[in-house]
Structure formats: structure tokens, C-alpha cells
Design a protein around this motif. Structure first.
Motif, short mmCIF file in Angstrom:
data_model
loop_
_atom_site.label_atom_id
_atom_site.label_comp_id
_atom_site.label_asym_id
_atom_site.label_seq_id
_atom_site.Cartn_x
_atom_site.Cartn_y
_atom_site.Cartn_z
N LEU A 98 0.87 -1.18 0.00
CA LEU A 98 0.00 0.00 0.00
C LEU A 98 0.91 1.23 0.00
N LEU A 99 1.38 1.60 -1.18
CA LEU A 99 2.27 2.77 -1.27
C LEU A 99 1.57 3.98 -0.64
N PRO A 100 2.35 4.83 0.05
CA PRO A 100 3.82 4.91 0.08
C PRO A 100 4.52 3.99 1.09
N ARG A 101 3.78 3.10 1.76
CA ARG A 101 4.42 2.17 2.68
C ARG A 101 5.22 1.12 1.91
N HIS A 102 6.37 0.75 2.44
CA HIS A 102 7.22 -0.32 1.89
C HIS A 102 7.66 -0.06 0.43
N SER A 122 -0.47 -1.67 -5.30
CA SER A 122 -0.67 -0.35 -5.90
C SER A 122 -0.22 -0.37 -7.36
N ILE A 123 -1.07 0.12 -8.24
CA ILE A 123 -0.62 0.45 -9.59
C ILE A 123 -0.23 1.92 -9.52
N TYR A 124 1.03 2.21 -9.84
CA TYR A 124 1.54 3.57 -9.68
C TYR A 124 2.18 4.06 -10.97
N HIS A 125 2.24 5.37 -11.12
CA HIS A 125 2.88 5.98 -12.28
C HIS A 125 4.39 5.91 -12.11
N ALA A 137 -4.31 3.03 -8.97
CA ALA A 137 -5.29 2.12 -8.35
C ALA A 137 -4.63 1.45 -7.16
N GLN A 138 -5.45 1.11 -6.17
CA GLN A 138 -4.90 0.50 -4.96
C GLN A 138 -5.99 -0.32 -4.27
N ALA A 180 -4.73 9.44 -11.16
CA ALA A 180 -3.45 9.78 -10.52
C ALA A 180 -3.70 10.50 -9.21
N LYS A 181 -3.37 9.82 -8.11
CA LYS A 181 -3.53 10.42 -6.78
C LYS A 181 -2.15 10.47 -6.15
N PRO A 182 -1.63 11.66 -5.83
CA PRO A 182 -0.27 11.75 -5.29
C PRO A 182 -0.12 10.94 -4.00
N GLN A 183 1.07 10.38 -3.81
CA GLN A 183 1.36 9.67 -2.56
C GLN A 183 1.61 10.68 -1.44
#
Length: 199
Positions: A98-102, A122-125, A137-138, A180-183
């Protein structure tokens, strides 16, 4: 929608199959090793395979022309800024936390090591900093008592990655853009490699 897939190993092959099931055009597969099972699967499907000149970085020239989106799956190479700029929507990857964790190479191992009751994906950019790009997405899963990192990955986190990737691809095809949701940096933790880690 044209996709360049960068990856390796079993998760790369599963991702290739997920993308094909979602009806996108996989223009090219980029691998760090021409003998990798992802390269073999792509060749069998009649998809062009390119081996990175530098195993640590993906160059712009290695991205297929007219790529809409770069997808990474079990790739330990950094996708260069120029390579991301070569794709209309940039690039996304799956991170089993679960970004930003780990943030880091051993996310699943750290989830177990820290005794987290909940894990996630997490699918992240893809961005300049490792695992620090905006979230597309998360979702989360429970961790079973006594479960190993490999068991958690195979039971819950690998399938979750394919589901989330499919959701994001469907969204991108419909809306021609990516969520897109910033961490939130205040919650960022590191997950550096542990000796003997599997992922």
C-alpha cells in the motif's frame, strides 16, 4: 491502445496474458535477458521482443513507436525519463504494498517482517524516484497468520496486481487518461532488499 511491456519471469508472463485478455495491442516486449520466459511467451504470441542494451535502464529507443502506455511487470530496470516521454500516457507498474508504505525491492518481505495485518497492492505511475509516482489504483488484502512472503505473494498479491492492472487498462481505454492520486510522503517507508529475499 498500444502498450510496450517491460518485464520478466512468471509475473511478466501473467501480465502479458492479462493485457491480451483486455484487448490491448502489445506492440513490443522489452526484457533484460533474451532467454527469459517472458521473451519466450512473447515470441510464441508473435510479439516483437527487444533486449535492453543496459539491464539497469530502459532507453527511449527500446519503446515501440506510437506507444500509448508502458507497463512494467517484475522489471528491476529504471524506465528512463526519455522512455516515459516516448509513451503518450507515460508508464505504470505494480508494487505489492500500500504505497507509500514499503517502497523498495522487498515490499512483501517487509510486510511480513513488520507483522502488518493488512497488505496491499498499488498500480503507480513510473517516476524519477523509485515507487514514488502517483497512484492509479490500490486495494488491500488481509495477511494470514504465519504466512511467508512467497505464500502471501502467490495467494493474494500477485492476483491482486493482475486485477488492478486490468481495471486501470480498462479505465485508460475508456477515458484516454489514467487516474493519478499523489502519494502522501509523510507515510513513506523503505523496503530495501533483505538477504535471501525471493522478489
Amino acid at each position: 491502445m498500444r502498450i510496450t511491456l517491460v518485464g520478466s519471469r512468471h509475473f511478466g508472463v501473467t501480465t502479458l496474458n492479462t493485457l491480451r485478455q483486455h484487448g490491448v495491442d502489445i506492440a513490443r516486449v522489452v526484457v533484460h535477458d533474451g532467454e527469459d520466459r517472458l521473451a519466450a511467451a512473447a515470441k510464441a504470441a508473435g510479439i516483437e521482443v527487444v533486449v535492453q542494451a543496459d539491464p539497469k535502464i530502459v532507453a527511449a529507443s527500446e519503446i515501440a513507436p506510437n506507444t500509448d502506455l508502458i507497463v512494467t511487470a517484475h522489471s528491476h530496470a529504471r524506465v528512463s525519463k526519455a522512455a516515459l516521454a516516448a509513451a503518450r500516457l507515460g508508464g505504470i507498474g505494480y508494487h505489492p504494498s500500500l504505497l507509500p508504505r514499503h517502497r523498495g525491492i522487498a515490499a512483501v518481505e517487509w510486510t511480513i517482517k513488520e507483522g502488518d495485518p493488512i497488505a496491499g497492492g498499488s498500480i503507480y505511475h513510473l517516476a524519477e524516484r523509485m515507487d514514488a509516482g502517483a497512484i492509479a489504483a490500490q486495494d488491500w488484502v488481509f495477511v494470514r497468520k504465519g504466512e511467508t512472503a512467497r505464500e502471501l505473494w502467490e495467494r493474494a498479491l500477485a492476483p491482486l496486481g493482475q486485477k488492478l492492472l486490468g481495471d486501470v487498462i480498462d479505465y485508460a481505454r475508456t477515458h484516454k487518461t489514467l487516474p493519478a492520486k499523489p502519494q502522501d510522503e509523510q507515510f513513506a517507508t523503505r523496503a530495501p532488499s533483505l538477504a535471501g529475499s525471493e522478489h
